[in-house]
Design a protein around this motif. Structure first.
Motif, PDB file in Angstrom:
ATOM      1  N   VAL A  20       0.660  -1.097  -0.050  1.00  0.00           N
ATOM      2  CA  VAL A  20      -0.030   0.080   0.030  1.00  0.00           C
ATOM      3  C   VAL A  20       0.828   1.163  -0.085  1.00  0.00           C
ATOM      4  N   LEU A  21       1.904   1.336   1.024  1.00  0.00           N
ATOM      5  CA  LEU A  21       2.811   2.547   0.875  1.00  0.00           C
ATOM      6  C   LEU A  21       3.504   2.770  -0.244  1.00  0.00           C
ATOM      7  N   THR A  22       4.072   1.868  -0.826  1.00  0.00           N
ATOM      8  CA  THR A  22       4.958   1.916  -1.996  1.00  0.00           C
ATOM      9  C   THR A  22       4.106   2.068  -3.198  1.00  0.00           C
ATOM     10  N   ARG A  32       5.247  11.980   0.151  1.00  0.00           N
ATOM     11  CA  ARG A  32       5.038  10.571  -0.779  1.00  0.00           C
ATOM     12  C   ARG A  32       6.609   9.778  -0.735  1.00  0.00           C
ATOM     13  N   ASP A  33       7.471  10.574  -0.593  1.00  0.00           N
ATOM     14  CA  ASP A  33       8.717   9.700  -0.080  1.00  0.00           C
ATOM     15  C   ASP A  33       8.952   8.958   1.080  1.00  0.00           C
ATOM     16  N   ALA A  38       9.037   4.163   3.912  1.00  0.00           N
ATOM     17  CA  ALA A  38       8.529   3.523   4.943  1.00  0.00           C
ATOM     18  C   ALA A  38       7.924   1.978   4.584  1.00  0.00           C
ATOM     19  N   GLY A  39       7.230   2.202   3.191  1.00  0.00           N
ATOM     20  CA  GLY A  39       6.727   0.995   2.704  1.00  0.00           C
ATOM     21  C   GLY A  39       8.035  -0.252   2.297  1.00  0.00           C
ATOM     22  N   CYS A  40       8.929   0.411   1.777  1.00  0.00           N
ATOM     23  CA  CYS A  40      10.209  -0.420   1.430  1.00  0.00           C
ATOM     24  C   CYS A  40      10.934  -1.129   2.653  1.00  0.00           C
TER      25      CYS A  40
END
Length: 125
Positions: A20-22, A32-33, A38-40
């Motif tokens: 979801v985050l990426t 966005r970054d 955080a997703g990665c």
């Protein structure tokens, strides 16, 4: 619920949140970054949790690391809430996911405590 099942569920939630985050184009008024990275970070964490979950008796140190990591995630989420300027959806998203992570950490904490007590009883016999 056993520590193995809780860790497996936590690993699954990490993968799903990482996706979801990426991939999600944000409508939350959050950087966005920040969301992307955080997703990665969640993917290797999910692998670590999954490895622990597959062990017959997950090492307490590993579970404590997961609990500490979850606590750090909750604190970081609250920091983002205070330092960024999210819209209402962003506030709801941050609070909801922080609450879920806190509940997972609490469940893991209780489960590892039961595991330690069980091992102590087994050794006392």
């Amino acid at each position: 619920m056993t520590i193995n099942k809780i860790l497996a569920f936590d690993a699954l939630t990490c993968v799903l949140m990482g996706i979801v985050l990426t991939l999600w184009e944000t409508a939350l008024a959050l950087p966005r970054d920040l969301l992307f990275y955080a997703g990665c970070v969640l993917f290797p964490i999910a692998i670590f949790m999954a490895v622990l979950a597959r062990q017959d008796r997950p090492r307490s140190a590993g579970v404590w690391l997961v609990v500490a990591g979850n606590a750090a995630w909750v604190l970081a989420s609250l920091a983002v809430l205070l330092l960024a300027d999210p819209n209402r959806w962003g506030v709801g998203f941050l609070v909801a996911q922080a609450l879920i992570v806190a509940l997972l950490a609490l469940a893991e904490l209780k489960a590892v405590g039961r595991q330690v007590v069980s091992l102590a009883k087994a050794r006392a016999r």
